[in-house]
Design an enzyme around this catalytic site. Structure first.
Site, PDB file in Angstrom:
ATOM      1  N   HIS A   1     -10.859  -5.222   9.694  1.00 26.44           N
ATOM      2  CA  HIS A   1     -11.451  -4.912   8.583  1.00 26.44           C
ATOM      3  C   HIS A   1     -12.786  -4.412   8.278  1.00 26.44           C
ATOM      4  O   HIS A   1     -13.549  -4.066   7.457  1.00 26.44           O
ATOM      5  CB  HIS A   1     -11.775  -6.386   7.804  1.00 26.44           C
ATOM      6  CG  HIS A   1     -10.412  -6.972   7.262  1.00 26.44           C
ATOM      7  ND1 HIS A   1      -9.605  -7.498   8.032  1.00 26.44           N
ATOM      8  CD2 HIS A   1     -10.051  -7.149   5.755  1.00 26.44           C
ATOM      9  CE1 HIS A   1      -8.471  -8.071   7.245  1.00 26.44           C
ATOM     10  NE2 HIS A   1      -8.824  -8.031   6.179  1.00 26.44           N
TER      11      HIS A   1
ATOM     12  N   GLU B   1       0.695  -1.229   0.069  1.00 24.12           N
ATOM     13  CA  GLU B   1      -0.123  -0.019  -0.177  1.00 24.12           C
ATOM     14  C   GLU B   1       0.926   1.088   0.095  1.00 24.12           C
ATOM     15  O   GLU B   1       0.412   2.360  -0.637  1.00 24.12           O
ATOM     16  CB  GLU B   1      -0.955   0.106   1.226  1.00 24.12           C
ATOM     17  CG  GLU B   1      -2.124  -1.062   0.941  1.00 24.12           C
ATOM     18  CD  GLU B   1      -1.950  -2.176   1.445  1.00 24.12           C
ATOM     19  OE1 GLU B   1      -0.702  -2.815   1.952  1.00 24.12           O
ATOM     20  OE2 GLU B   1      -2.730  -3.167   1.011  1.00 24.12           O
TER      21      GLU B   1
END
Lengths: 328, 347
Positions: free
Chosen positions: A129, A60
């Site tokens: 998440h 990322e």
């Protein structure tokens, strides 16, 4: 106008902008060959090829940082984060680089880039998440932070983001991907940032929200109308930075009561900022302290019953409305 | 892939006496005088924040940046004065930036760590160790995507090689290079220390070039106190990068004479003897002696260069001192684009 899902609205916005401007490209994890975890990018690799639809390694910081460099050199990269939870890995690139290079260079570069992806709880993905990030990013000058609540806004605001000159954190509600709504067909349909809207008119109380919680607030407002005869005005903020609270103030001038709804943790959250601003600006108009409806102050649990307890739903909004109206 | 080699200029041909080398010596001397001036002004309280000077490493900036072309893009870490100056940034405006003045290259908003001069190809000065490596990688992709022959040069220290963004940038650069989409020259300014932590203490594998090669990027080591050697490698690999669109890495083995930053007075991590020993391999001295011996550079020529450099540094200080501070209204400009986050009206 045509009815489209939130998911298709996002894909259409990207593809229309890629058709319009070859400087627009997209990169992310498994967005090409795999066609995206949420299938937002389905069909894009085939149409635009691997130079414009770039499958990246799971990296990322690398994705966000290379996007900053591309943007500084005139491209308009879109970075898809598989979920916004993973973008925390790229925090240095987003917060220290994307958000600041215009300023510390004295305005010598534009940084037209979009970091987009789903966020939010609701499908038992537990602690790592299920988070939301508008509060986190909303804190940082140099970024725009948007939270569309409808398919039309998803499309129009994504186009604004892609056509802009600054880094935009585009926060999609995963739970809304299948939601349908009317979306204008005009290729130049855009929705500006920093213009909130009245999503439902009412005269008794003001509910301020954004993203998925805007939809929950609208359901709560219907129940209040049907069951209690209370007419709530619901404000959709649409973007968190820039933040437009004028319609909220105008509404409070009429209703004298306000409830702010956000999905995540109460301490130092977006709702705190909004409630404080309403209190500062509209103190003399308020008949009750501004109420906040938020998620519980815990990491998201896995068990379905616990997850439901951790996130706000219509009953909490209804209870908060009754409280500010002294109906409890 | 090539083994690690230590390149050095063993033969000097007549090109060594080309006027360009005199210019490189002039520039190296100027960088030294400029940095000495910044240290003085820091002690006088005229320069705030952190100040990381370049003395000892001059051959790395000049040897490589004299080999690039107009239009190429350079990124650096926070020890960035020499890179900006060598690219052609106005020394007066660089000094003014350090003084926090409106006339600074970044309008007084960046300071020593964030020099920026897009007009001359300098795309910053970055203060988070290793963070800019990903930016340089993306910039290189953009230059190829736009079908140009421009390249990116990205400077960083040996200390930047242990942070995540280094590895993510190298891996992505290696991947994109395979498609000819990543024309970037990574330059490790290996001065042996990550701040005060020596390479043996910060890197499990001290062969830094080998670490880069692990990402399928060609890398070689060069004695970077010898600007002839640096320039020799630079000429060759820059041509290759431009042709292939593949990244390349030069590990420039160098030494910093000053402290890590201006506040690093005691330097408990190294001995005075160590610093003295390295001063015998001062890159300016090495080039000067060579030009004297082989090209007939006279003591008078050198003296004139020294005097000119001192004079230009003094002028920069004077300019900086006399420049106005930024207008208070500048506080709120350049946060986002002037028109805000709205799309511009199509013309």
């Amino acid at each position: 106008m045509a009815e489209k899902t939130y998911r298709d609205a996002i894909r259409e916005a990207m593809m229309e902008e890629m058709d319009r401007d070859t400087n627009v490209l997209i990169m992310g994890e498994d967005i090409g060959v795999y066609e995206g975890t949420f299938r937002i990018t389905a069909g894009m690799l085939k149409k635009y090829g691997p130079r414009r639809v770039i499958d990246t390694p799971i990296a990322e910081a690398g994705m966000a940082g290379t996007a900053v460099g591309m943007a500084m050199l005139g491209l308009r990269p879109i970075v898809e984060m598989m979920t916004m939870n993973f973008a925390i890995v790229a925090a240095d690139q987003i917060l220290n680089h994307a958000a600041k290079v215009r300023y510390f260079s004295g305005g010598q570069v534009d940084v037209p880039m979009v970091i987009r992806g789903p966020q939010g709880a609701g499908v038992q993905l537990s602690a790592q998440h299920s988070q939301t990030f508008e509060t986190f990013y909303g804190h940082f000058p140099g970024l725009a932070v948007v939270t569309p609540a409808t398919p039309a806004d998803a499309k129009g605001m994504l186009k604004t983001a892609i056509r802009g000159k600054d880094p935009v954190i585009f926060l999609e509600s995963a739970a809304l991907y299948g939601m349908k709504g009317e979306v204008p067909d005009d290729l130049d349909f855009t929705v500006p940032f920093g213009q909130s809207r009245v999503a439902r008119e009412g005269s008794d109380v003001t509910i301020v929200s954004y993203g998925r919680m805007l939809q929950v607030s609208l359901i709560a407002a219907e129940k209040l109308s049907n069951d209690e005869g209370i007419e709530a005005e619901v404000i959709d903020l649409r973007s968190i930075r820039p933040l437009d609270l004028q319609p909220s103030y105008a509404s409070v001038a009429k209703t004298h009561r306000a409830v702010v709804v956000q999905e995540q943790w109460k301490p130092f959250g977006a709702a705190a900022e909004i409630a404080a601003s309403i209190t500062e600006e509209m103190f003399d108009d308020l008949d009750a302290p501004v109420a906040r409806v938020t998620g519980e102050d815990v990491p998201m649990p896995y068990a379905r019953n616990l997850e439901l307890l951790a996130t706000p739903h219509e009953p909490q909004i209804i209870a908060a409305v009754k409280k500010v109206m002294y109906h409890d | 892939m090539a083994e690690t080699t230590r390149t050095s200029a063993t033969t000097i041909d007549s090109a060594a006496c080309a006027p360009e080398w005199t210019e490189i010596l002039r520039q190296m001397i100027f960088i030294r005088r400029f940095e000495e001036a910044t240290e003085r002004e820091f002690r006088r309280g005229k320069i705030g924040g952190y100040l990381h000077v370049y003395s000892g490493q001059e051959a790395v900036a000049t040897g490589i940046l004299s080999a690039i072309q107009k239009g190429d893009i350079v990124f650096s870490g926070y020890r960035d004065h020499a890179h900006a100056l060598t690219l052609g940034a106005d020394p007066c405006r660089v000094m003014a930036e350090l003084f926090g003045k409106a006339t600074g290259v970044s309008k007084g908003k960046g300071g020593s760590m964030h020099l920026f001069d897009a007009e001359h190809g300098f795309y910053g000065g970055y203060g988070i160790v290793g963070g800019h490596l990903t930016l340089a990688t993306g910039a290189a992709y953009a230059l190829r995507y736009q079908q140009t022959e421009r390249i990116v040069v990205c400077y960083f220290g040996d200390g930047a090689m242990n942070i995540g963004s280094f590895h993510e940038a190298m891996n992505i650069a290696g991947l994109w290079g395979k498609q000819g989409m990543c024309p970037v020259l990574f330059v490790i300014e290996n001065n042996g220390y990550a701040m005060g932590t020596s390479i043996e203490r910060h890197s499990a594998l001290t062969d830094l070039s080998a670490r880069v090669r692990a990402y399928s990027i060609q890398a070689e080591k060069v004695d970077a106190q010898d600007v002839f050697a640096v320039r020799g490698v630079a000429d060759r690999v820059i041509r290759q990068i431009r042709e292939t669109g593949k990244p390349y890495c030069i590990e420039a083995v160098t030494y910093r004479f000053s402290g890590h930053g201006a506040a690093d007075i005691l330097q408990p991590y190294r001995t005075k003897d160590e610093v003295e020993e390295h001063r015998h391999r001062d890159p300016i001295m090495i080039l000067r002696n060579r030009l004297r011996e082989i090209c007939g550079l006279s003591d008078d020529d050198v003296k004139k260069m020294e005097d000119d450099a001192g004079e230009r540094a003094a002028q920069a200080v004077k300019f900086a001192e006399e420049s106005p501070v930024p207008d208070p209204r500048e506080l709120f400009t350049d946060v986002v684009a002037e028109h805000g986050p709205q799309p511009e009206t199509e013309s």
